[in-house]
Write a protein that holds these residues in place. Structure first.
Motif, short mmCIF file in Angstrom:
data_model
loop_
_atom_site.label_atom_id
_atom_site.label_comp_id
_atom_site.label_asym_id
_atom_site.label_seq_id
_atom_site.Cartn_x
_atom_site.Cartn_y
_atom_site.Cartn_z
N ASN A 162 -17.17 47.50 -62.37
CA ASN A 162 -18.62 47.59 -62.22
C ASN A 162 -19.11 48.97 -62.65
N ARG A 447 -14.62 40.48 -58.16
CA ARG A 447 -14.91 39.05 -58.31
C ARG A 447 -15.47 38.46 -57.02
N TYR A 450 -19.22 39.25 -56.23
CA TYR A 450 -20.30 38.73 -57.06
C TYR A 450 -21.01 37.55 -56.40
N ASP A 454 -25.23 37.20 -59.58
CA ASP A 454 -24.35 38.03 -60.41
C ASP A 454 -23.61 37.16 -61.43
N GLN A 455 -23.06 36.06 -60.94
CA GLN A 455 -22.29 35.17 -61.81
C GLN A 455 -23.16 34.63 -62.94
N LEU A 458 -23.62 37.44 -65.51
CA LEU A 458 -22.39 37.65 -66.27
C LEU A 458 -22.20 36.54 -67.31
N LYS A 459 -22.49 35.32 -66.91
CA LYS A 459 -22.34 34.20 -67.83
C LYS A 459 -23.34 34.31 -68.98
N VAL A 463 -19.80 38.12 -70.24
CA VAL A 463 -18.81 39.09 -69.77
C VAL A 463 -18.26 38.64 -68.41
N GLU A 464 -17.13 39.21 -68.02
CA GLU A 464 -16.52 38.88 -66.74
C GLU A 464 -16.85 39.91 -65.67
N SER A 465 -17.24 41.10 -66.08
CA SER A 465 -17.63 42.15 -65.15
C SER A 465 -18.76 42.95 -65.79
N PHE A 466 -19.53 43.65 -64.96
CA PHE A 466 -20.72 44.33 -65.47
C PHE A 466 -20.38 45.51 -66.39
N GLN A 468 -18.21 45.52 -68.59
CA GLN A 468 -17.89 45.00 -69.92
C GLN A 468 -19.12 44.92 -70.83
#
Length: 555
Positions: A162, A447, A450, A454-455, A458-459, A463-466, A468
């Motif tokens: 994050n 994970r 979130y 948040d999810q 990200l979607k 990305v899988e994390s912020f 990224q």
């Protein structure tokens, strides 16, 4: 004859008693210097604002006291740091330990800290293990180590999932209403804020807010550096090849930022109170939900962002939470907001010349630097603030995550006092079993923390994390340049001081003036800026950056 023999025996007896007494006295002194578990309280001053407390009033502090017998009476800064430190120096009467932040050079020049080399050699095996690779960066010109920095990376470096550092933050409702666009440039970011504010003109919203308090003015002046694609090297940008340092105070990147805020102000979208609000007022405004955007560092606005996060969990609506964006000036600029691995060698904790028992203190520091106590100070107690799965991975449940973000709990448990400002494993450190020292850098915790909102974000952004959403940091062996020590009274230090005074005078005028007056005020400012000895400052930073690169290459 018998009388003489008796006299000799008496003399021998007296000598034996004296030797025993001397030995017991020496042993007692050694026990008082760290071997004893007898309770003792040391004084500790932190040049940051905070709540004064005895560490044994917290869960972590009580556990550490049970291990060592040591309690710390913590005192935090009230008022101006330079004034407080100046009072210590004038009286030559100090707390036992000090974390002086930006006033560290004053204490070093005053001879306030004792050398730690011999203490570490005799009583600090864990200190040697943690700091040994960095000794060349820690030593003063006389070869002594006077304080322990707070950033020694141990184990494999783990990047944060994050955003922990700087970003241009925007409310999630602004992105949602715009259809979640991908924002890269500053112009796109400001257009996003303008459009939302225009559609909601009757809601009393603030388009953009800044933090400009005396000790946090960097939160205002650092923004141009990041917009130009550089990390937080302080008041300078460093050329990647030549390592030449340039102060950007009079550069086009600074003018461009100030001119953009000037235009926002003319449109009624910049909060004029930014130049008079204190830190608490600033955080309160962010927590209010009325501010659409701002630039700052996550660690500096954490209290406000955590409060908003908790409120959104209660309401089920995260519209007022913020998303950090890696905004730059132009499409072809690579952002560099995320910190590379670093060692900050001008911040730390020192033992003062007034310390009652340096040996006992250094042993406490050494004990704190075990893997077990680094887990304690960062993760807490197993089964209460974290758990371990069948694969040996440390994690937190949703309730543990919620609990450990609450300010009141962090105070009572001790996280607020022990995660930082002590000898510690630096950010990005890992344990021998591969777990992260910091829960915030443990993927399982990220994970689990979130929310549905948040999810969704990200979607949407793929990305899988912020973190990224941000570019990976380029290697910078000198990083950060702001940690380079600058001697009090030197031409470089005088430049910094005069530059700060000049910018505090002119930057409010530049932002709040009528747009037609901006260029004239900028020319007036740069004329005054160029009267300062910027060359001395840039030459020093360039020299020290080159030196740090050379040292890093030899490690």
């Amino acid at each position: 004859m018998a009388s003489k023999r008796f006299g000799m025996l008496g003399l021998v007896f007296i000598m034996m008693v004296s030797m025993i007494t001397a030995c017991s006295g020496s042993a007692g002194k050694e026990a008082a210097s760290g071997d004893s578990k007898e309770k003792v309280t040391f004084t500790y001053f932190n040049a940051n604002a905070g709540k004064d407390i005895n560490t044994n009033e917290t869960r972590i502090g009580k556990i550490l006291e049970d291990q060592t017998g040591v309690n710390w009476k913590l005192e935090h800064l009230v008022g101006d740091a330079n004034t407080k430190i100046g009072t210590f120096i004038a009286s030559n009467d100090y707390p036992d330990a000090i974390v002086p932040e930006g006033t560290i050079d004053k204490l070093l020049d005053a001879g306030a800290f004792i050398p730690l080399n011999d203490l570490i050699d005799k009583y600090g095996p864990n200190i040697k293990r943690v700091y040994g690779p960095y000794y060349n960066l820690m030593k003063a010109e006389d070869g002594n180590i006077y304080f322990l920095p707070l950033s020694a990376v141990i184990g494999d470096y783990l990047p944060a999932p994050n955003v922990e550092q700087g970003a241009f933050w925007v409310q999630r409702r602004v992105l949602k209403e715009a259809g979640y666009p991908k924002i890269k440039t500053f112009d796109e970011y400001l257009a996003l804020i303008r459009n939302y504010a225009k559609k909601h003109a009757d809601e009393g919203l603030t388009g953009y807010l800044s933090l400009t308090t005396q000790d946090k003015f960097f939160a205002f002046t650092n923004a141009p550096m990041h917009l130009a694609g550089y990390p937080n090297d302080g008041g300078t940008i460093i050329d990647m090849k030549s390592h030449q340092a340039t102060d950007y105070g009079d550069e086009e990147i600074t003018k461009r930022y100030l001119k953009a805020l000037n235009q926002l102000n003319a449109e009624g979208l910049f909060d004029k109170s930014s130049f008079v609000d204190n830190y608490d007022q600033y955080l309160a405004k962010l927590t209010s939900g009325k501010v659409l955007g701002f630039f700052d560092y996550r660690w500096q606005v954490g209290q406000a962002l955590n409060n908003l996060q908790e409120a959104s969990k209660q309401s089920g609506n995260d519209d007022l939470e913020y998303l950090g964006l890696p905004v730059v000036y132009d499409q072809n600029i690579k952002d560099q907001y995320l910190d590379p691995p670093s060692f900050i060698n001008n911040r730390g904790i020192g033992i003062t010349v007034s310390a009652k028992d340096p040996v006992r203190m250094i042993k406490f520091f050494d004990n704190l630097l075990t893997d077990e106590n680094q887990v304690l100070s960062h993760w807490g107690v197993k089964g209460e603030t974290y758990d371990i799965d069948e694969k040996g991975r440390m994690y937190r449940t949703k309730e543990q995550i919620r609990q450990t973000t609450l300010d009141a709990f962090r105070e009572s448990f001790g996280f607020k006092y022990f995660e930082y400002n002590w000898p510690r494993y630096g950010n990005g450190s890992s344990l021998p079993d591969g777990n992260s020292v910091s829960p915030g850098r443990q993927p399982e915790v990220a994970r689990m923390s979130y929310t549905e909102g948040d999810q969704k974000l990200l979607k949407v952004y793929g990305v899988e994390s912020f973190s990224q959403m941000f570019s990976a940091p380029d290697k910078r062996p000198w990083y950060p340049a702001w940690s380079i020590p600058i001697a009090q009274g030197s031409p470089a230090q005088l430049f910094q001081q005069k530059k700060g005074d000049l910018q505090r005078k002119y930057f409010p005028r530049l932002v709040l003036s009528a747009p037609g007056q901006f260029d004239a005020i900028w020319n007036e400012y740069t004329t005054e800026f160029n009267k300062l000895d910027v060359k001395a400052y840039e030459e020093l930073i360039t020299k020290e950056v080159t030196k740090k690169v050379d040292i890093a290459d030899k490690k």
